[in-house]
Design an enzyme around this catalytic site. Structure first.
Site, short mmCIF file in Angstrom:
data_model
loop_
_atom_site.label_atom_id
_atom_site.label_comp_id
_atom_site.label_asym_id
_atom_site.label_seq_id
_atom_site.Cartn_x
_atom_site.Cartn_y
_atom_site.Cartn_z
N SER A 67 0.48 66.16 58.94
CA SER A 67 -0.90 66.25 59.10
C SER A 67 -1.64 65.34 57.85
O SER A 67 -1.04 65.18 56.88
CB SER A 67 -1.53 67.39 59.20
OG SER A 67 -2.17 67.77 58.01
N LYS A 68 -2.87 64.78 58.24
CA LYS A 68 -3.49 63.79 57.22
C LYS A 68 -3.90 64.63 56.06
O LYS A 68 -4.31 64.03 55.26
CB LYS A 68 -4.64 63.22 58.15
CG LYS A 68 -5.62 64.13 58.44
CD LYS A 68 -6.89 63.17 58.95
CE LYS A 68 -7.88 63.75 59.46
NZ LYS A 68 -7.90 63.80 61.01
N ARG A 69 -3.84 65.81 56.05
CA ARG A 69 -4.17 66.69 54.79
C ARG A 69 -3.19 66.28 53.59
O ARG A 69 -3.48 66.30 52.56
CB ARG A 69 -4.10 68.40 55.08
CG ARG A 69 -5.41 68.72 55.67
CD ARG A 69 -5.29 70.25 55.83
NE ARG A 69 -4.35 70.50 56.78
CZ ARG A 69 -3.42 71.42 56.83
NH1 ARG A 69 -3.58 72.53 55.56
NH2 ARG A 69 -2.57 71.71 57.70
N PHE A 70 -2.07 65.94 54.06
CA PHE A 70 -0.91 65.40 52.84
C PHE A 70 -0.76 63.99 52.80
O PHE A 70 0.14 63.77 51.78
CB PHE A 70 0.33 66.57 53.19
CG PHE A 70 0.15 67.87 53.25
CD1 PHE A 70 0.11 68.49 52.24
CD2 PHE A 70 0.08 68.53 54.39
CE1 PHE A 70 -0.39 69.86 52.20
CE2 PHE A 70 -0.20 69.82 54.51
CZ PHE A 70 -0.18 70.56 53.05
N GLY A 71 -1.32 63.26 53.48
CA GLY A 71 -1.13 61.98 53.26
C GLY A 71 -1.31 61.11 54.48
O GLY A 71 -1.98 61.46 55.34
#
Ligand code: GLU
Length: 481
Positions: free
Chosen positions: A255-259
């Protein structure tokens, strides 16, 4: 003939997981000399994102995924669009109503909410309760006719057999079985008259003669419903293959929370499309050999569903970066120079002659991950106006008389001759240092700093050769003056 499709919904931009699904479909089609179709599944009108279709199409084209049917859009075959085919789905829903495999239901949102609350309180899984709700079975034929005639809001639901098992074979996961009582009476046509994903997807896969449905694992729970739909229509089923999830380093769904997760982000960061697709291909599939760098043609040749893994695939950003470096090192320096030249010109750099830029690429390509890093990393080669420098180091050289003398000696001794070989260069440095009472090891770092304003870089010999004697001397003169 193999016929596959990539069927994104335009609910967002192209996710790297979707890129992989598209890529695997494309590779599978090419491997078998078949056809790969792009189909936009935009039946859920509430979730449309403006510009998503255009972005997805352009990201797919950028990544080198090609389609073989449909109208031409920007040099590639454009998509079939479900919202342009609504009549078809309504007609097919009608067929199911007639043969008794689907039915009308008239429940209001409040009635459905109340049903769910009852089920929750009773501790049973939420599922449409056919025997107690307002549908054509409980209302009877006359009441149903009356409601239809007066245009009462209604949906069409799939009649799921409660006492049967639904079986299908997944090319990656093997034989699957789900009991009918665990399957919801899926809505096929919504109250606004639009088909749901399930109906439109199955109708289109049949009409487009899709032989293999290759899609993400998140669609696995939908497949039993699709199997029932094929059965209800009396159609042959395609083969199914559900691809493993893409996970982050913590084994959570990427998910975009990590990259970055969008194809577009990788494009903006300066990834080569071929490096991204090469890495993405390996994220869930392995060739069974040690080979990691594959051209698109090699991927097409090597790709098979048998070698797609069942378990989640970790998306490793470091590995992706490594892959980009491989492409950077292997690419033709002149091509890379052509690609980066506009960026250099934009900066107003003075030295952007193609041949020169190509030499800079060759000198430094092992030290960067992205081509565009060169703009900053090698500014001292492209321009003579260098401002940035590590002040502390600079001051301490400036304050050191012996060093200044050594640099001044180098300035006067530097000739074409000592740039003939690394040894000649080394000998010149040693002599210049010695005359100032220093070992040559002491002067290399200061020399680099003065010439390049950097503490690291390629071999000084190569750097000076590329920079040229005049430009080098000018920098030294300026410093020692
Ligand atoms: N429209 C679905 C999606 O957004 C397609 C799933 C499938 O391939 O059947 O991924």
């Amino acid at each position: 003939m193999v016929r596959v499709r990539f069927a994104p919904s335009p609910t967002g931009f192209l996710h790297v997981g979707s890129l992989r699904t598209a890529l695997y479909n494309f590779l599978f089609a090419r491997h078998h000399g078949g056809v790969c179709i792009l189909r936009i599944e935009d039946t859920d009108r509430t979730r449309l994102v403006e510009g998503a279709i255009e972005e997805q199409i352009s990201s797919l084209a950028w990544a080198g995924v090609e389609f073989d049917e449909g109208p031409h859009v920007g040099g590639n075959h454009g998509p079939y669009i479900q919202s342009e085919r609504f009549d078809l789905y309504a007609k097919h829903a009608e067929l199911l109503i007639q043969n008794g495999t689907a039915y009308y239901a008239f429940d209001t949102a409040e009635e459905l909410d109340a049903m769910r609350t009852r089920q929750q309180q009773a501790g049973i899984a939420p599922k449409y309760d056919r025997s107690s709700m307002r549908n054509q079975y409980t209302l009877g034929e006359n009441e149903t006719k009356r409601l239809l005639a007066e245009g009462a809001p209604r949906v069409v639901r799939l009649h799921v057999p409660l006492h049967e098992e639904v079986r299908f074979h997944d090319e990656i996961r093997g034989d699957m079985v789900v009991h009918g009582r665990e399957i919801d009476d899926q809505i096929l046509v919504k109250s606004d008259g639009f088909p749901t994903y399930h109906l439109a997807n199955v109708v289109d896969d049949h009409l487009m003669e899709i032989t293999h449905v290759i899609r993400g694992e998140e669609w696995l729970p939908s497949t039993p419903k699709h199997v029932l739909l094929y059965r209800a229509f009396g159609w042959d089923m395609p083969a199914f293959a559900h691809l493993p999830l893409m996970l982050d380093a913590q084994r959570k769904k990427l998910s975009k929370r990590f990259g970055s997760v969008m194809a577009q982000d990788f494009r903006d960061q300066g990834y080569f499309p071929a490096a991204l697709t090469n890495y993405v291909a390996l994220c869930g599939w392995n060739p069974g050999t040690e080979q990691e760098v594959f051209s698109m043609a090699e991927l097409q040749q090597a790709f098979t569903l048998e070698r797609v893994s069942k378990s989640g695939a970790i998306f490793d950003y470091n590995k992706l970066q490594w892959m980009n470096s491989q492409y950077l090192v292997a690419a033709d320096p002149v091509e890379l120079a052509t690609e980066i030249k506009p960026l250099l010109d934009e900066r107003g750099y003075a030295y952007t002659d193609l041949e020169f830029v190509a030499s800079v690429v060759t000198l430094l390509k092992h030290r960067i991950h992205f081509l565009k890093d060169l703009v900053e990393f090698a500014d001292y080669l492209f321009s003579d106006t260098l401002t940035e420098v590590e002040q502390g180091a600079w001051q301490s050289i400036a304050a050191d008389d012996a060093l200044r003398t050594a640099l001044s000696n180098i300035n006067s001794s530097l000739t074409e001759e000592c740039l003939q070989t690394p040894d000649a260069f080394k000998a010149m440095i040693a002599q210049a240092a010695e005359a100032a009472g220093l070992k040559s090891g002491k002067v290399m770092k200061p020399l680099r700093l003065v010439i390049t304003h950097r503490e690291v870089g390629a071999e000084l010999f190569d750097t000076i050769k590329l920079l040229g004697i005049d430009r080098t001397k000018r920098r030294l003169t300026e410093f020692v003056a």
